[in-house]
Design a protein around this motif. Structure first.
Motif, PDB file in Angstrom:
ATOM      1  N   ASP A 248       0.833  -1.206   0.000  1.00  0.00           N
ATOM      2  CA  ASP A 248       0.000   0.000   0.000  1.00  0.00           C
ATOM      3  C   ASP A 248       0.868   1.257   0.000  1.00  0.00           C
ATOM      4  O   ASP A 248       0.580   2.229  -0.708  1.00  0.00           O
ATOM      5  CB  ASP A 248      -0.915   0.020   1.229  1.00  0.00           C
ATOM      6  N   ASN A 388      -3.767  -8.226  -2.881  1.00  0.00           N
ATOM      7  CA  ASN A 388      -3.714  -6.870  -2.352  1.00  0.00           C
ATOM      8  C   ASN A 388      -3.275  -5.856  -3.415  1.00  0.00           C
ATOM      9  O   ASN A 388      -3.870  -4.777  -3.534  1.00  0.00           O
ATOM     10  CB  ASN A 388      -2.749  -6.813  -1.164  1.00  0.00           C
ATOM     11  N   ASP A 392      -5.498  -2.894  -4.774  1.00  0.00           N
ATOM     12  CA  ASP A 392      -5.097  -1.489  -4.621  1.00  0.00           C
ATOM     13  C   ASP A 392      -5.301  -0.711  -5.916  1.00  0.00           C
ATOM     14  O   ASP A 392      -5.864   0.393  -5.917  1.00  0.00           O
ATOM     15  CB  ASP A 392      -3.622  -1.404  -4.197  1.00  0.00           C
ATOM     16  N   VAL A 405      -7.646   1.914  -1.519  1.00  0.00           N
ATOM     17  CA  VAL A 405      -6.528   1.096  -1.063  1.00  0.00           C
ATOM     18  C   VAL A 405      -6.894   0.373   0.232  1.00  0.00           C
ATOM     19  O   VAL A 405      -6.596  -0.815   0.414  1.00  0.00           O
ATOM     20  CB  VAL A 405      -5.271   1.958  -0.865  1.00  0.00           C
TER      21      VAL A 405
END
Length: 460
Positions: A248, A388, A392, A405
């Motif tokens: 992230d 992930n 994102d 996010v």
């Protein structure tokens, strides 16, 4: 009267001694103390560093954490796995071989870092510039601390870990106060104070003998190969987990900028509460899980896992609920008024909502490595990382900002929980219902014991 006072003193002393001998409470207290100092430290940084500088510092620490995960991933789990419960001669061999691997990784990384500095410094991104300039020397200064603290954790000496980690962070905080008094607060000077704190801590650990540096003479090529064979899977899991935690950060830094990264990181700072509860429980449970596995005691392995997951999950519930309701208060306390009205409070609510799955995710991951199935944990971690990263990009596209996010983390954590749980359920006959039932019973017993002790102290 004198006898009564003497009895009261003995009673209090025995209670203090009982507390200090409880490794779970010492681990939790240690993590709580360290994270309290950490919150103070970052609170000062959030208030006195410019938002862009803070974003660069956060990015630097994220990449440094990724580099350190290469060393810790290759060493920590493998070391604990073979060191705990080993005979004296075998433990010395494992210790010496661990030192060889740790030094080799540090030297290789330092050479690569020097090459990057000579070829590419400076770059347009300030976070990358900080990493290229300072990461090699930071890794070197932290090497003795890294090995020494790995030994103390394996030996379950959480009291000494508390003193050493608190000392290092406290020196960083004092250095930051010094910069404030001199009006010299900038990101480079902050790194200088951190390097000084790391060097002093490593020196203290070396002088105290916690690193067992002398055992390097007992190293063996066979043991080095054994640790490295295990470590090649474990390091993948560690790097994947670090990439997962920091993906992230990387994506926000390049797609939304350092100011957005500072807001996002402020909300993430309060996940420290979750990390310290889960992390302290994992730290105390991992040596016990290793001992149970080395004794081929599956029932004990299952009991340790079931109890720890249940207890930590129940402890998290009121923390999660309270933080979701009052999110603006911790954001103001840590970041100040300039972060009120930003996305920080709602981001914190999103993070806390998914935190309830952290205990079972972390414990199933470490158990897969303890039972000598690091390849499965590696698959799990990179599966979560892939989900992930894809989430994102999709979230930023759909929501046009950092909310996307945060929301993308939900399917990521859920997939990790399901993967680890379903794999271990077959081997250890795990049950979510039993985890919650046993955890609730243990929490009630601990609360009753605490209240009874409190009443006895009051009545003395």
């Amino acid at each position: 009267m004198r006898h009564s006072t003497h009895t009261m003193g003995n009673s209090l002393n025995s209670k203090i001694a009982s507390f200090l001998s409880n490794k779970h409470l010492m681990s939790l207290t240690g993590n709580l103390t360290v994270q309290a100092i950490n919150i103070l430290y970052f609170g000062l940084l959030f208030r006195y560093l410019k938002v862009e500088e803070l974003g660069a510092y956060v990015f630097f620490n994220s990449i440094l954490g990724l580099a350190d995960s290469l060393r810790s991933g290759f060493v920590t789990t493998a070391f604990t796995r073979w060191y705990c419960g080993a005979a004296v001669k075998r433990a010395a061999e494992v210790m010496g071989s661990t030192w060889v691997i740790s030094i080799a990784i540090t030297v290789v990384f330092g050479i690569l870092n020097l090459g990057a500095y000579l070829v590419s410094y400076p770059l347009a991104n300030e976070g990358f510039n900080l990493f290229i300039k300072w990461s090699g020397v930071t890794m070197l200064f932290m090497l003795p601390s890294f090995v020494g603290m790995s030994v103390l954790q394996a030996d379950q000496r959480f009291d000494k870990l508390l003193y050493l980690r608190s000392m290092q962070l406290s020196m960083s905080v004092l250095g930051l106060f010094g910069l404030l008094l001199l009006h010299k607060v900038n990101v480079t000077n902050v790194i200088y104070t951190n390097l000084f704190a790391a060097a002093i801590t490593s020196l203290v650990i070396l002088m105290a003998g916690y690193t067992r540096l002398g055992d390097i003479r007992y190293r063996s090529m066979e043991c080095i190969k054994e640790l490295a064979h295990f470590g090649k899977y474990s390091v993948g899991s560690q790097i994947g987990a670090t990439l997962f935690r920091n993906s992230d950060t990387f994506i926000i830094n390049f797609m939304l900028g350092p100011a957005a990264l500072a807001v996002y990181n402020l909300a993430q700072r309060f996940m420290i509460i979750i990390e310290l509860l889960v992390g302290s429980s994992v730290a105390t449970a991992m040596p016990m899980l290793s001992v149970a596995y080395n004794k081929n005691d599956k029932a004990e392995l299952r009991n340790i896992l079931t109890k720890n997951v249940g207890i930590v999950t129940w402890v998290l519930l009121p923390i999660v609920g309270g933080t979701i309701l009052l999110a603006e208060i911790p954001i103001y306390i840590l970041g100040g008024s300039k972060y009120i009205g930003t996305e920080a409070a709602n981001l914190l609510r999103i993070f806390m909502a998914m935190a309830i799955l952290f205990p079972i995710d972390r414990f199933t991951g470490i158990t897969l490595e303890v039972i000598n199935k690091p390849r499965l944990n590696l698959i799990k971690v990179f599966m979560m990382l892939t989900i992930n990263v894809a989430g994102d990009f999709a979230g930023i596209y759909l929501f046009d900002g950092i909310y996307g996010v945060a929301i993308a983390s939900f399917p990521t954590v859920l997939s990790g929980f399901l993967f680890g749980y379903l794999l271990l359920r077959k081997d250890l006959s795990l049950s979510l219902t039993e985890m919650m039932r046993v955890g609730l019973a243990e929490c009630k017993a601990l609360l009753a014991k605490f209240l009874a002790s409190f009443k006895r102290v009051q009545s003395v």
